[in-house]
Design a protein around this motif. Structure first.
Motif, PDB file in Angstrom:
ATOM      1  N   LEU A  49     -25.226 -21.674 -19.428  1.00 26.76           N
ATOM      2  CA  LEU A  49     -25.201 -22.483 -18.266  1.00 26.76           C
ATOM      3  C   LEU A  49     -24.356 -23.779 -18.734  1.00 26.76           C
ATOM      4  O   LEU A  49     -23.179 -23.853 -18.195  1.00 26.76           O
ATOM      5  N   ALA A  50     -24.893 -24.402 -19.732  1.00 29.77           N
ATOM      6  CA  ALA A  50     -23.972 -25.600 -20.265  1.00 29.77           C
ATOM      7  C   ALA A  50     -22.760 -25.080 -20.868  1.00 29.77           C
ATOM      8  O   ALA A  50     -21.646 -25.959 -20.578  1.00 29.77           O
ATOM      9  N   ALA A  51     -22.816 -24.030 -21.532  1.00 30.78           N
ATOM     10  CA  ALA A  51     -21.396 -23.590 -22.232  1.00 30.78           C
ATOM     11  C   ALA A  51     -20.479 -23.029 -21.163  1.00 30.78           C
ATOM     12  O   ALA A  51     -19.224 -23.364 -21.100  1.00 30.78           O
ATOM     13  N   LEU A  52     -21.026 -22.594 -20.020  1.00 27.43           N
ATOM     14  CA  LEU A  52     -20.226 -22.175 -19.178  1.00 27.43           C
ATOM     15  C   LEU A  52     -19.583 -23.179 -18.046  1.00 27.43           C
ATOM     16  O   LEU A  52     -18.368 -23.270 -17.544  1.00 27.43           O
ATOM     17  N   SER A  53     -20.423 -24.126 -17.685  1.00 22.54           N
ATOM     18  CA  SER A  53     -20.027 -25.174 -16.963  1.00 22.54           C
ATOM     19  C   SER A  53     -21.086 -26.293 -16.875  1.00 22.54           C
ATOM     20  O   SER A  53     -22.244 -26.357 -16.468  1.00 22.54           O
ATOM     21  N   ALA A  54     -20.472 -27.426 -17.636  1.00 16.65           N
ATOM     22  CA  ALA A  54     -21.266 -28.665 -17.671  1.00 16.65           C
ATOM     23  C   ALA A  54     -21.663 -29.097 -16.218  1.00 16.65           C
ATOM     24  O   ALA A  54     -22.843 -29.724 -16.166  1.00 16.65           O
ATOM     25  N   PRO A  55     -20.865 -29.227 -15.333  1.00 18.06           N
ATOM     26  CA  PRO A  55     -21.379 -29.919 -14.414  1.00 18.06           C
ATOM     27  C   PRO A  55     -22.403 -29.088 -13.669  1.00 18.06           C
ATOM     28  O   PRO A  55     -23.445 -29.790 -12.855  1.00 18.06           O
ATOM     29  N   ALA A  64     -29.815 -13.041 -22.580  1.00 14.48           N
ATOM     30  CA  ALA A  64     -29.876 -14.361 -21.627  1.00 14.48           C
ATOM     31  C   ALA A  64     -28.871 -15.393 -22.045  1.00 14.48           C
ATOM     32  O   ALA A  64     -28.475 -16.138 -21.337  1.00 14.48           O
ATOM     33  N   LEU A  65     -28.534 -15.505 -23.285  1.00 11.95           N
ATOM     34  CA  LEU A  65     -27.427 -16.502 -23.444  1.00 11.95           C
ATOM     35  C   LEU A  65     -25.983 -16.068 -22.907  1.00 11.95           C
ATOM     36  O   LEU A  65     -25.305 -16.971 -22.500  1.00 11.95           O
ATOM     37  N   ALA A  66     -25.794 -14.793 -23.065  1.00 12.42           N
ATOM     38  CA  ALA A  66     -24.414 -14.290 -22.864  1.00 12.42           C
ATOM     39  C   ALA A  66     -24.226 -13.654 -21.483  1.00 12.42           C
ATOM     40  O   ALA A  66     -23.059 -13.516 -20.995  1.00 12.42           O
ATOM     41  N   SER A  67     -25.149 -13.486 -20.827  1.00 16.49           N
ATOM     42  CA  SER A  67     -25.192 -12.810 -19.402  1.00 16.49           C
ATOM     43  C   SER A  67     -23.972 -13.607 -18.540  1.00 16.49           C
ATOM     44  O   SER A  67     -23.098 -12.986 -17.775  1.00 16.49           O
ATOM     45  N   GLY A  68     -24.300 -14.840 -18.131  1.00  9.08           N
ATOM     46  CA  GLY A  68     -23.535 -15.530 -17.290  1.00  9.08           C
ATOM     47  C   GLY A  68     -21.960 -15.518 -17.823  1.00  9.08           C
ATOM     48  O   GLY A  68     -21.063 -15.454 -16.932  1.00  9.08           O
TER      49      GLY A  68
END
Length: 603
Positions: A157-163, A39-43
């Protein structure tokens, strides 16, 4: 029995349970975090596969990132398999503690004179405890996994893109905030459903137990109407729960799709400004579609059904295991007659702990116009009974089945308070008598004698822990149980589950010896010798009379009435008391009973 109250079933029980099983709880938390790695790494892996692989012209690297995502899924399955036994180490011991708490609560409430129905107690001990076990198991499997997955999806999601996280998190929080009031409504309706379930179980149990009386009294229509009303109430409660749960499901379904809609609306602007790459957009979409949305829907649905139901059942169990205060006992007994609707009675205060409780001056018992009924709609089992029992007196009680003999011993033992009239012990109303004094000075032996698992010594000195071995053997000899003690192997011999099986008569001998060695000044034998032969019964009764004890015997044979200076014939309005000779001429019922015993050859 210990005087300490049982621990109520509430958050304190859970807190103590988690402290006791800290190792299993920590293991569950640790394995849950590892289980949520996909769940953490999928995106992040999907975004890397696009931006660093396929869109960058490096398909091999893209497939590598996708392979890592597949490996993460395999890793999750392994973690789930490892986690499952740890969940069992929490669920099964919890069920055992709940059973112990509910059973202990029922015993303490009964000892305090609580009004309770056997059907409701059975529902708590079986249906509701098993419901808690199933719900805790389901919540640990589902809600735990969904909650951790939802949290990890937002971290990823926050690690991927904060906006993206900034525009999608508010709709999720709004959905959760809107669901909280609905969950409270659902909890109230769940409580109503449980109350209706307990009422229906209790009413059905009492009806089926007394079905012959119902038919004999022509009360079928009335009883059927009462059960139909309770069934309808239960049906309405179930429907109300279903309506509220459906509304919650619709709200969450809308809320779970809102973050994706917000992302799609914001995506063109974020892409144009370079704040978001194509891979990050697809990765964020993956988080929302495969992580946030289903986890949010399932989590709220699970909490709104299983979570609310668990809180409701625990609330009911907590109230049922809390120590009872001033609640008259209303447990159906063997003396319940056919029902009728009596005049309304003023509720009596039940015996229980009180600041004004005091020990009586003597064990003299006095009843003045005492009445008692097993419920507001039941005929009085005892009605207008007046009786004096000075210390050291000997009384035999006779009467047909359902006349109130067992109920009378229950009242004399202080296990219930009369609805009408006055019952005093040494001049003190039974409701004000110090409970410790009652437990020490009054002993009731029912027809079904109890033998506890342990040694013979443990059983005999249960009511007198300081008794010496010589006292135990002397009491066993007095009531005719010495041969049984010797046959079992002496005072150290095991009995109960650890010992040889005992017949009903042998169990009665153990109970009689236990009562004889106790310090009790009032002994109530409710057909406590019915499984003994006439000679053994006579020996036991004479042993209690010889020690100066106030002795009340619910007779099983005519010989018990012949030995007593006074005999009480319970016969409703024709209740009479006197000697054997007097009652033969004054009480037709007593004469009939004597004739019946003689014809049956019962000495």
């Amino acid at each position: 029995m210990s005087e300490s109250a049982p621990r109520p079933v509430d958050r304190h029980l859970f807190a103590g349970f988690l402290r006791q099983h800290r190792g299993a709880a920590v293991a569950v938390a640790g394995w849950s975090l590892l289980e949520a790695v996909p769940a953490l790494a999928s995106g992040l892996l999907v975004a890397a596969a696009l931006d660093r692989g396929f869109l960058a012209g490096r398909p091999a690297e893209g497939f590598l990132w996708i392979g890592l995502l597949g490996a993460a899924m395999v890793f999750r399955a392994l973690m789930t398999r490892t986690l499952t036994p740890w969940l069992g180490r929490l669920v099964e011991p919890l069920r055992d503690e709940l059973v112990t708490a509910v059973a202990a609560g029922a015993v303490h409430r009964a000892a305090a004179g609580a009004r309770d129905t056997a059907g409701a107690g059975v529902a708590r001990l079986t249906v509701q405890v098993e419901t808690v076990r199933a719900l805790v198991s389901a919540l640990l499997r589902s809600a735990r996994q969904l909650g951790v997955s939802l949290l990890m999806a937002f971290v990823g999601l926050a690690a991927l893109s904060a906006p993206v996280a900034a525009v999608t998190l508010p709709p999720v929080l709004l959905t959760l905030l809107l669901c909280v009031p609905r969950l409270r409504v659902l909890a109230r309706r769940q409580r109503r459903q449980l109350r209706a379930e307990e009422a229906l179980t209790a009413a059905a149990g009492e009806t089926f137990d007394g079905i012959r009386d119902v038919v004999a009294c022509g009360a079928r229509d009335r009883v059927a109407d009462d059960l139909s009303a309770r069934i309808a109430d239960h049906r309405d409660a179930v429907r109300a729960v279903a309506r509220t749960a459906s509304a919650n499901t619709l709200l969450v379904s809308l809320g779970s799709h809102l973050p994706l809609l917000v992302l799609l609306l914001a995506a063109p602007r974020l892409l144009d400004r370079g704040a978001l790459s194509v891979g990050e957009l697809l990765g964020a979409t993956s988080y929302l579609i495969s992580g946030v949305a289903p986890a949010l829907r399932s989590l709220v649905a699970v909490l709104g059904s299983w979570g609310v139901q668990l809180a409701t059942v625990l609330g009911r169990l907590s109230r049922s295991t809390a120590p009872a205060r001033r609640v008259p006992a209303r447990t159906p007994g063997p003396d319940i007659p056919a029902r009728r609707v009596p005049a309304r009675r003023a509720p009596a205060r039940a015996p229980g702990p009180d600041a004004s409780a005091r020990p009586p001056r003597s064990p003299d018992l006095s009843l003045v116009d005492v009445g008692y009924a097993y419920g507001p709609g039941a005929a009085p089992v005892i009605d207008g009974l007046s009786l004096d029992l000075p210390a050291g007196s000997h009384l035999t009680v006779v009467g047909p089945s359902g006349a109130g003999k067992s109920t009378l011993t229950t009242l004399l033992a202080g296990l219930a308070a009369p609805d009408d009239g006055r019952l005093t012990v040494g001049g003190v109303p039974v409701t004000d008598v110090d409970r410790a004094w009652l437990h020490r000075e009054v002993t009731l032996i029912p027809q079904e004698a109890y033998v506890f698992t342990g040694t013979v010594r443990d059983n005999l000195r249960y009511l007198n822990p300081r008794a010496r071995d010589a006292d135990l053997l002397a009491s066993a000899e007095a009531v005719g149980a010495r041969a049984l003690v010797d046959r079992l192997g002496g005072l150290d011999a095991p009995v109960g589950l650890d010992g040889p099986p005992l017949s009903s008569g042998e169990r009665q001998l153990v109970a009689l010896a236990r009562a004889h060695v106790s310090p009790a000044s009032v002994v109530l034998l409710d057909e406590a010798c019915c499984h003994l032969d006439p000679a053994a019964e006579e020996r036991a009764e004479r042993a209690f009379a010889a020690r100066g004890t106030t002795l009340v015997v619910v007779a099983h044979r005519i010989s018990s009435a012949l030995r007593a200076p006074r005999v009480l014939v319970l016969d409703g309005e024709r209740t009479a008391i006197g000697t054997h000779a007097q009652l033969l001429g004054e009480s037709p019922l007593y004469a009939d009973l004597v004739g019946h015993w003689a014809a049956a050859g019962t000495p």
